[in-house]
Design a protein around this motif. Structure first.
Motif, short mmCIF file in Angstrom:
data_model
loop_
_atom_site.label_atom_id
_atom_site.label_comp_id
_atom_site.label_asym_id
_atom_site.label_seq_id
_atom_site.Cartn_x
_atom_site.Cartn_y
_atom_site.Cartn_z
N UNK A 90 6.95 -1.89 -6.52
CA UNK A 90 5.69 -2.58 -6.73
C UNK A 90 4.92 -2.74 -5.42
N UNK A 91 5.65 -3.04 -4.34
CA UNK A 91 4.99 -3.18 -3.04
C UNK A 91 4.44 -1.84 -2.56
N UNK A 92 5.20 -0.78 -2.78
CA UNK A 92 4.80 0.54 -2.31
C UNK A 92 3.59 1.08 -3.06
N UNK A 93 3.56 0.86 -4.38
CA UNK A 93 2.54 1.50 -5.22
C UNK A 93 1.39 0.58 -5.62
N UNK A 106 9.90 -16.70 -12.29
CA UNK A 106 10.92 -16.59 -11.24
C UNK A 106 10.47 -15.63 -10.15
N UNK A 107 9.96 -14.48 -10.55
CA UNK A 107 9.52 -13.49 -9.57
C UNK A 107 8.40 -14.06 -8.70
N UNK A 108 7.48 -14.80 -9.32
CA UNK A 108 6.34 -15.34 -8.58
C UNK A 108 6.77 -16.45 -7.64
N UNK A 112 9.45 -12.70 -5.15
CA UNK A 112 10.05 -11.38 -5.37
C UNK A 112 8.97 -10.33 -5.57
N UNK A 113 7.96 -10.66 -6.37
CA UNK A 113 6.78 -9.82 -6.57
C UNK A 113 5.57 -10.75 -6.63
N UNK A 114 4.48 -10.42 -5.96
CA UNK A 114 3.31 -11.30 -5.98
C UNK A 114 2.79 -11.54 -7.39
N UNK A 115 2.34 -12.77 -7.62
CA UNK A 115 1.88 -13.14 -8.95
C UNK A 115 0.75 -12.29 -9.47
N UNK A 116 -0.12 -11.79 -8.57
CA UNK A 116 -1.27 -11.00 -9.03
C UNK A 116 -0.87 -9.64 -9.57
N UNK A 117 0.36 -9.21 -9.30
CA UNK A 117 0.83 -7.94 -9.85
C UNK A 117 1.62 -8.11 -11.13
#
Length: 271
Positions: A90-93, A106-108, A112-117
């Protein structure tokens, strides 16, 4: 596939239907439950990305840069062999990540992964994350938690993972794929079959943590009735004793007249 072409395109000459369906979706199986789907509109969907530490993924596919065109990531549940490469990919693409709403929290909150994604939704809900693509979250019978340590830390922490799910993916040409996630058979598979009429079902057969070959064959013949089925979630770890061959034999014993497509890790098929 023909029935879906008729449903989406209306009454068209048979020759035209077959021409439209000649190149639907290229699906690459990367081992365990990881699929890389390339749509007719040249969109790329990754389901449960687990490649870098996947023992059966081909070496060439372990490099995340080879998946840099990813537009959407779908996560069925929070176990490591389904989400391991989602944060880095997700960060790369910059791809959006669709997942159950609680795991999204949990991810947000854990970064772990930004909420906007994140595209948070739940079972029964349908999203249209890409042009011509709709995704419906459907039930799965399994468990879900998130084991995560920042920066690939050896020390992992356990976080809520919401509930496990499967996905029905409707593609631009009308082809419908069903990725069951990790699951055992459940009665609502009949509803998935009746409501969505999937052309291809990707079903786990490895046993112990999911259904094995016998229960998988029962799910196909008694609940789903899908014309084409692909066994997944097998062979990556010794604990997964169910094999595609045993699944095929169990279906033969039930006089299944559909097609079983056994894909080797790294192999791509046109559905």
């Amino acid at each position: 596939m023909l029935k879906h072409a008729m449903r989406h395109l209306g009454l068209v000459a048979a020759a035209g239907l077959f021409a439209a369906s000649a190149h639907a979706a290229d699906v690459q199986f990367l081992g365990q439950a990881t699929l890389k789907i390339k749509t007719q509109n040249d969109q790329t969907i990754m389901v449960d990305p687990f490649v870098r530490k996947n023992p059966v993924t081909p070496e060439a596919a372990k490099d995340l840069s080879t998946h840099g065109e990813t537009d959407l990531i779908l996560l069925t549940h929070g176990h490591f062999d389904h989400i391991a490469d989602a944060p880095a990919l997700a960060e790369q693409t910059g791809a959006d990540v669709a997942l159950n709403a609680d795991m999204g929290n949990t991810f947000r909150t854990e970064g772990i992964i930004p909420g906007e994604q994140l595209i948070r939704f739940n079972k029964g809900g349908t999203i249209t994350p890409l042009d011509g693509v709709s995704v419906t979250m459907v039930p799965a019978e399994h468990s879900s938690n998130v084991m995560y340590g920042a920066d690939d830390s050896a020390k992992k922490h356990n976080f809520p993972g919401g509930e496990p799910a499967g996905y029905v993916i409707d593609l631009p040409d009308g082809t419908t794929l069903y990725h069951a996630g990790d699951t055992g058979p459940f009665a609502e598979m009949r509803w998935i079959a009746a409501q969505h009429e999937p052309d291809v079902a990707f079903l786990p057969v490895g046993d112990r943590f999911t259904m094995g070959p016998g229960n998988g064959a029962a799910a196909v013949t008694e609940l789903l009735g899908t014309d084409t089925v692909v066994p997944i979630h097998h062979s990556a770890f010794d604990m997964l004793t169910g094999t595609p061959e045993a699944f095929q034999n169990a279906l033969d014993d039930r006089d299944y007249d559909g097609e079983v497509v056994v894909m080797e890790p790294g192999e791509t098929k046109d559905f």
